[in-house]
Design an enzyme around this catalytic site. Sequence first.
Site, short mmCIF file in Angstrom:
data_model
loop_
_atom_site.label_atom_id
_atom_site.label_comp_id
_atom_site.label_asym_id
_atom_site.label_seq_id
_atom_site.Cartn_x
_atom_site.Cartn_y
_atom_site.Cartn_z
N ASP A 62 1.00 -1.32 -0.10
CA ASP A 62 -0.03 0.18 0.04
C ASP A 62 0.79 1.20 -0.03
O ASP A 62 1.87 1.17 0.24
CB ASP A 62 -0.87 0.06 1.13
CG ASP A 62 -2.36 -0.80 1.14
OD1 ASP A 62 -2.27 -1.19 -0.36
OD2 ASP A 62 -2.93 -0.94 2.04
N MET A 109 -7.62 9.55 9.21
CA MET A 109 -8.15 9.76 7.86
C MET A 109 -9.02 10.99 8.07
O MET A 109 -10.20 10.78 7.44
CB MET A 109 -8.88 8.50 7.31
CG MET A 109 -7.71 7.66 6.97
SD MET A 109 -8.61 6.01 6.34
CE MET A 109 -9.26 5.55 7.70
N LYS A 165 -3.72 3.04 -2.52
CA LYS A 165 -4.74 4.31 -2.82
C LYS A 165 -4.46 5.56 -2.19
O LYS A 165 -4.23 5.42 -0.79
CB LYS A 165 -6.01 3.55 -2.63
CG LYS A 165 -6.74 2.33 -3.32
CD LYS A 165 -7.70 2.16 -2.68
CE LYS A 165 -8.13 1.27 -1.57
NZ LYS A 165 -7.35 -0.07 -1.26
#
Length: 265
Positions: A46, A179, A67
């Site tokens: 990742d 996040m 991502k």
Amino acid sequence: MSENTKHTKASSLGLLTVIGAGPGDPELITLKAIKILEAADVVLYDALVNPELLNYATQAELIFVGKRKGCYAYQQEQINELIVSRGKTQHVVRLKGGDPFIFGRGAEEMEYAAKHGVQVAMVPGISSSVAVPASQNIPVTKRGSSESFWVITGTTKEHKLSSDVALAAKSNATIVILMGMSKLPAIVKLFKNENKGATPIAIIQNGTRDNEKVGVATIATIEQEVERQQLSNPAIIIIGEVVNHKNALQNAIDTYKQVDEVTAL
């Protein structure tokens, strides 16, 4: 079959091992994870994984499937299919930042692989939710300050702020939000609505890495601090009285140094 035997025979049997890479510092990965990386046939990694960790995978094909907001090397459905197609005959390592079971989709990918006949295993990682604050001398619990802590995603699958943040704002617990930088104004508003404008808050960007940046303020002033330091993702937000421990510890260290210097004279 033991866990160790499973991993040594992975190349002939096929296997998916989901591994937590830790919060960013390449030394904050487990010995077990390193051993499995060394034996892997394929590593799907990742965006938050420190590239230095890929040096352990000397025999593996390396495939970036990370991502970022608005930028996808692979869609999640493609990652799932890649895991299954390779995992039927090879040892696939899915290398994820932090711990894969804390907002990392590790459980989802393991379920998908298992439903398609691929053996699965999991190696936990050091979660950024507790390790990154700790690296800046912020404990998520402290006697007299916080008896519990929440770890909440700042952005849900629907790209909205989790409703749990509003519930957490009513408590005396430490709140750790992952996040959540794009939702910072909404987070600040929720805490101000609870008359918590003076509550300490810290934002740590690129935690435990060489390019780490830290902003410490109050709910009332954090947006100005973010603007001043140009803080952005990837970052962790920590809210609660425990944030004060960082300065208290530093003051204690500075006082000791001053006393020691005077004594030396």
